[in-house]
Design a protein around this motif. Sequence first.
Motif, mmCIF file in Angstrom:
data_model
loop_
_atom_site.group_PDB
_atom_site.id
_atom_site.type_symbol
_atom_site.label_atom_id
_atom_site.label_comp_id
_atom_site.label_asym_id
_atom_site.label_seq_id
_atom_site.Cartn_x
_atom_site.Cartn_y
_atom_site.Cartn_z
ATOM 1 N N TRP A 181 -8.932 5.115 -13.580
ATOM 2 C CA TRP A 181 -10.627 5.285 -13.082
ATOM 3 C C TRP A 181 -10.881 4.315 -11.912
ATOM 4 C CZ3 TRP A 181 -14.863 2.881 -11.820
ATOM 5 C CH2 TRP A 181 -15.982 3.977 -12.100
ATOM 6 N N ALA A 182 -10.021 3.222 -11.937
ATOM 7 C CA ALA A 182 -10.588 2.260 -10.991
ATOM 8 C C ALA A 182 -9.567 2.536 -9.513
ATOM 9 C CB ALA A 182 -10.543 0.922 -11.414
ATOM 10 N N GLY A 183 -8.564 3.345 -10.034
ATOM 11 C CA GLY A 183 -7.864 3.330 -8.612
ATOM 12 C C GLY A 183 -6.242 2.571 -8.478
ATOM 13 N N LEU A 184 -6.016 2.092 -9.889
ATOM 14 C CA LEU A 184 -5.019 0.930 -9.889
ATOM 15 C C LEU A 184 -3.691 2.036 -9.995
ATOM 16 C CD1 LEU A 184 -6.314 -2.088 -11.760
ATOM 17 C CD2 LEU A 184 -5.390 -1.849 -9.577
ATOM 18 N N ASN A 185 -3.658 3.185 -10.072
ATOM 19 C CA ASN A 185 -2.538 3.870 -10.310
ATOM 20 C C ASN A 185 -2.040 3.938 -8.688
ATOM 21 O OD1 ASN A 185 -5.017 5.541 -9.667
ATOM 22 N ND2 ASN A 185 -3.632 7.157 -9.288
ATOM 23 N N ASN A 186 -2.836 3.873 -7.933
ATOM 24 C CA ASN A 186 -2.339 3.953 -6.317
ATOM 25 C C ASN A 186 -2.696 2.282 -5.643
ATOM 26 O OD1 ASN A 186 -1.220 6.367 -6.266
ATOM 27 N ND2 ASN A 186 -3.436 7.032 -6.179
ATOM 28 N N TYR A 187 -2.245 1.323 -6.614
ATOM 29 C CA TYR A 187 -2.766 -0.046 -5.993
ATOM 30 C C TYR A 187 -2.109 -0.387 -4.542
ATOM 31 C CZ TYR A 187 -2.555 -4.983 -5.423
ATOM 32 O OH TYR A 187 -2.578 -6.318 -4.938
ATOM 33 N N GLN A 188 -3.327 -0.978 -3.803
ATOM 34 C CA GLN A 188 -2.894 -1.470 -2.511
ATOM 35 C C GLN A 188 -3.399 -2.896 -2.378
ATOM 36 O OE1 GLN A 188 -1.338 -0.004 -0.179
ATOM 37 N NE2 GLN A 188 -1.001 1.916 -1.477
ATOM 38 N N PRO A 189 -2.898 -3.900 -1.996
ATOM 39 C CA PRO A 189 -3.290 -4.967 -1.648
ATOM 40 C C PRO A 189 -4.459 -5.147 -0.619
ATOM 41 C CG PRO A 189 -0.996 -5.124 -1.183
ATOM 42 C CD PRO A 189 -1.471 -3.533 -1.360
ATOM 43 N N ILE A 190 -5.501 -6.181 -0.774
ATOM 44 C CA ILE A 190 -6.636 -6.270 -0.332
ATOM 45 C C ILE A 190 -6.219 -6.558 1.279
ATOM 46 C CG2 ILE A 190 -8.635 -7.584 -0.174
ATOM 47 C CD1 ILE A 190 -8.287 -8.634 -2.842
ATOM 48 N N ASN A 191 -6.915 -5.786 2.067
ATOM 49 C CA ASN A 191 -6.590 -6.285 3.675
ATOM 50 C C ASN A 191 -7.591 -7.463 4.078
ATOM 51 O OD1 ASN A 191 -6.475 -6.289 6.273
ATOM 52 N ND2 ASN A 191 -7.138 -4.138 6.666
ATOM 53 N N LEU A 192 -7.052 -8.548 4.526
ATOM 54 C CA LEU A 192 -7.712 -9.527 4.812
ATOM 55 C C LEU A 192 -8.602 -9.594 6.198
ATOM 56 C CD1 LEU A 192 -5.241 -12.411 3.561
ATOM 57 C CD2 LEU A 192 -7.021 -11.473 2.456
ATOM 58 N N ASN A 193 -8.114 -8.540 6.797
ATOM 59 C CA ASN A 193 -8.673 -8.483 8.288
ATOM 60 C C ASN A 193 -10.029 -8.027 8.235
ATOM 61 O OD1 ASN A 193 -6.122 -9.340 9.468
ATOM 62 N ND2 ASN A 193 -5.613 -7.300 9.777
ATOM 63 N N GLY A 194 -10.961 -8.943 8.706
ATOM 64 C CA GLY A 194 -12.512 -8.455 8.718
ATOM 65 C C GLY A 194 -13.286 -8.440 7.439
ATOM 66 N N LEU A 195 -12.580 -9.177 6.492
ATOM 67 C CA LEU A 195 -13.137 -9.324 5.205
ATOM 68 C C LEU A 195 -14.336 -10.100 5.035
ATOM 69 C CD1 LEU A 195 -12.538 -9.026 2.023
ATOM 70 C CD2 LEU A 195 -11.390 -11.106 2.045
ATOM 71 N N ASN A 196 -14.504 -11.030 5.563
ATOM 72 C CA ASN A 196 -15.922 -11.606 5.577
ATOM 73 C C ASN A 196 -17.010 -10.990 6.114
ATOM 74 O OD1 ASN A 196 -15.432 -14.108 4.217
ATOM 75 N ND2 ASN A 196 -14.539 -15.119 6.225
ATOM 76 N N LYS A 197 -16.667 -10.328 7.435
ATOM 77 C CA LYS A 197 -17.629 -9.538 8.114
ATOM 78 C C LYS A 197 -17.861 -8.298 7.068
ATOM 79 C CE LYS A 197 -18.794 -6.989 12.469
ATOM 80 N NZ LYS A 197 -18.154 -6.841 13.756
ATOM 81 N N ASP A 198 -17.121 -7.679 6.492
ATOM 82 C CA ASP A 198 -17.358 -6.649 5.635
ATOM 83 C C ASP A 198 -18.339 -7.003 4.296
ATOM 84 O OD1 ASP A 198 -15.994 -4.996 7.213
ATOM 85 O OD2 ASP A 198 -14.241 -4.931 5.819
ATOM 86 N N LEU A 199 -18.279 -8.338 4.143
ATOM 87 C CA LEU A 199 -18.796 -8.778 2.782
ATOM 88 C C LEU A 199 -20.233 -9.271 3.119
ATOM 89 C CD1 LEU A 199 -15.995 -9.960 0.530
ATOM 90 C CD2 LEU A 199 -17.363 -7.996 0.414
ATOM 91 N N SER A 200 -20.509 -9.428 4.328
ATOM 92 C CA SER A 200 -21.898 -10.159 4.692
ATOM 93 C C SER A 200 -22.272 -9.303 6.104
ATOM 94 C CB SER A 200 -21.718 -11.382 5.421
ATOM 95 O OG SER A 200 -21.473 -12.407 4.253
ATOM 96 N N ASN A 201 -22.328 -7.943 5.869
ATOM 97 C CA ASN A 201 -22.830 -7.099 6.594
ATOM 98 C C ASN A 201 -24.303 -6.578 6.913
ATOM 99 O OD1 ASN A 201 -23.331 -4.597 4.830
ATOM 100 N ND2 ASN A 201 -21.390 -4.961 4.126
ATOM 101 N N VAL A 202 -24.657 -6.372 7.935
ATOM 102 C CA VAL A 202 -26.213 -5.920 8.299
ATOM 103 C C VAL A 202 -26.797 -5.106 7.409
ATOM 104 C CG1 VAL A 202 -25.789 -4.219 10.143
ATOM 105 C CG2 VAL A 202 -27.648 -5.795 10.466
ATOM 106 N N GLN A 203 -25.943 -4.007 6.854
ATOM 107 C CA GLN A 203 -26.565 -2.884 5.864
ATOM 108 C C GLN A 203 -27.039 -3.768 4.969
ATOM 109 O OE1 GLN A 203 -23.196 -2.526 7.537
ATOM 110 N NE2 GLN A 203 -24.432 -1.139 9.083
ATOM 111 N N ASP A 204 -26.239 -4.633 4.224
ATOM 112 C CA ASP A 204 -26.632 -5.275 3.170
ATOM 113 C C ASP A 204 -27.737 -6.295 3.153
ATOM 114 O OD1 ASP A 204 -24.739 -4.181 1.482
ATOM 115 O OD2 ASP A 204 -23.252 -5.828 1.648
#
Length: 971
Positions: free
Chosen positions: A364-387
């Motif tokens: 259900w959570a998509g782990l049948n197609n697991y992909q490692p976390i992309n570290l590029n732009g991580l902090n920016k994505d998690l502290s974005n202006v939309q939030d």
Amino acid sequence: MFKNILTFFFVSIIANSWAQKDPLITRDSINQLKWVDSIMNKMTVDQKIAQLFMVAAYSNKDQAHINEIENIVRKYQIGGLIFFQGTTEGHAKLINQYQAISEVPMLIGVDAEWGLNMRLPEVTRFPYNMPLGAIKNNRLIEEYGRSVGHQLKRLGMHINFAPSVDINTNPANPIIGNRSFGVDKNNVALKAESFLKGMQGEGILASAKHFPGHGDTAQDSHKTLPTVDFDMDRLDSVELYPYKYLIDKGLTGVMVAHLNVPAIESTNGLPTSISKKAITDLLKNKLNFQGLIYTDALNMKGAANFAKPGEIDLAAFLAGNDVLLFSENVGKGHELIKKAFQEKKFDENRLDYSVRKILKAKYWAGLNNYQPINLNGLNKDLSNVQDELLMRKLVANSITAVKNDNELLPITHLESNKIAYVKLGEYQNDTFVSRLKDYATVDVISGKTIDVVLDKLESYQTVIIGFHSNGASAYSSYKISDTELHWIQEIARKHKVILDIFASPYSLLQLKSTENIDAIIVSYQNIPIFQDLSAQMIFGAMDFKGKLPVQINDEFSFGTGMEISQIQRLGYSIPEEVCLDSDKLTRIDSIAKVVVEDEMAPGLQVLVAKDGKVVYRKSFGYYTYDKEQPVTNESIYDLASVTKILAALPMIMKAEEEGKFTLDTKLGEIIPSLKGSNKEDVSVKAVLSHYGKLKPYITFYKETLDPETNKPLDTYYKTQPGGLYNVKVADHMYLRNDYYDQIYKEIAEAPQNRTLSYKYSDLPFHLFKDYLERTYQKPLDVLVDENYYASLGAKTLTYNPLNKFNKSQIVPTEDDQFFRYQLLHGTVHDEGAAMLGGVSGNAGLFGNSNDVAKMMQMYLQNGYYGGKSYLKTETLEKFNHRYFQNKGNRRGLGFDKPQLDEREKATCGCVSMHSFGHSGYTGTYTFVDPETQIVYVFLSNRVYPTRENTKLATNNIRPEVQRLIQEAIIE
């Protein structure tokens, strides 16, 4: 072939039938079940048992902790990890590291009830559930759920142990409180539904908690085993209501609390988290919940006190839990569960039941197609202006006015309403006080005793009392001390009081009486964003919309909340709220730094507002090139010719509106000194358009200098005031009182220009100063303050600022070595205005960017601001019009307008023709555009140390900043 089709048809029917009941079944149910079976068929009993465990992990601990987790994952191949404190990058790297050694990708969970900021401080913060419970619009809660879901998904997480659906019926609850949506079961259920709809829609598994209900306890299950001592009817109708409702809405998970609930579990002291009656009989069988069931953390004392590590894991599994959260000893727990299996205390079907659910959840959570976390732009994505925008919306919709006697909110009549602020509580209040002061003069009053405070408050009409609790924790005390309660009552007996509570609304329970308290606001959390927006609401820049989510005795029932409309004062926000690109606006910073570095001016202020919101307000550089005193947003500048549209013109418009003259009135009719002069027949319309053949300026001061030394003559000036010498021109320099008449005589006798064409002139605004003062029988500085500045709250807009402000707040202008022979610091730069005592229609006004913006916003709002009409719409339209455009004249009446000829540089050339404003000789500029609703203010002291510095103009800096603002508009 027919047989295969029939088989597929029946499998599909069965899968769809399950989907109606099983929240973990996906639309791709056929492939989901195949994937689950493929994993199950390969698993040993040991591997299946390992799937039950979810172990706590951190990214702010040492290498020993990392090695320990890695060893557990490698050795046991556990089902999941729950992450706690650390950093975003640290979490991401460890999740990738741990997943890389797991044969079956692990479920990564987090307890992020108010978003990832609960664990990771660098991520955008969201409110606690209590203020969310005050929001009427549940679509905002769904949007919030989506944002939280996006945060978790981006960080490689799959489960959020949220929402809390506890109905907080006990104000003394030490552990739920702010974590609850409130006291009303329907509101709790609807808020939770919206949240999980948003979050699960982003692919994150929700987990409602704390089953069967932790809202009416006075103890903390982290520390002990609380008792919920209600009968089954009460539990069914209140505590269990949200679970029944959410199960029907597709809830994917439930967390079981460590509670003693005798009505459910008769064994004294047996926690619900290991009670088969609570989990299997009630949650699974009676409520028909088929999603994942998690224990609350097994290290909590409510469970840990009952059994040892390992033993508690086994007991929890036997009771019916699927996931054993925060196991303190995986090895021991695994061993005991394996032993119980071998002893046939449960069979493999029971184990498979939980493991299949866990695997379905992974698919259900998509782990049948697991992909490692992309570290590029991580902090920016998690502290974005939309939030950040969403956070602002959530806070703005939550703040609640529960009382507003005599319509004290929003505060009006700033011209006569002397306002004080008194702080209660020991925690930070800087943002609140700073924002209050953006609207009006608000004096902070303090004292060691109430008698001292009352004495200081004697002259104030309105007192804002802020109670500031500890905003760092959801569990902080909301209680107001007895001393502070006494202070509230004593102040309220003598003054109009606005009480603003930056804490749980349960603080209000302590008030013995609210009879004398005129207005009460619940602002819920003592963090900057709540302080900021609450202050804006107090002054009417935003609506009050919140509804009380709890019951406060009989006085303030659930749902209490005044809907108070804003009164069109400037608000303060971020660029994206008004469709401006913050990244593009920051290019202004680069220009400002060039201005300072290339010594175009020692320092500057720049303000940008759009749609009534100030979204860029910064200060750069220093007062002088000595770099001793930095410019701040409170620094006051000499506005030079911007005075024309902020002081003289509003009074001229008022006089015209009142019928004291028309635009076609001749100057000789209203200004006696001009009768019989060469200016007698020039119309008001012509001179205000700079189309009246008047000279640009007259150097009045030269007649008062010694022709040989160029120094001021003693005949005209004294170093000390007294007798005939009381007109202050500069420090220790006082002009003869009767020279006023000489100035107007020189204007009347001055020759006119030979040709009729556009020629900018200061002289009309000298003349109108005299006209306005004679007409209204008051000095111009008094007139504009009484009619505009005081009620606008534009407290720094003033002539002769040294009469009101300390010199340290005022930015100096020129080091005058030809007339006054001193650094001009707090006295007007313009020589003519100085000789009129610092008060003229052409120059003399001082102010900061924020207060300039208030006047310009009033214009932009067609003469309306802060609940008051200052000018008629038709008056502003009349004056913001080019009457001589066909003659090549770009000017309106008093207002400057965009250039008609590209060789001119009045604006960037990129604003609408409806735009208007003015520039000033000292390096100031302000323009507004009715089409884009943008207000732009630029203040500097480019004339320091000498007016020979023209680099600001030659580099076209002010229009260039305007161009950047236009380019920042998001189409």
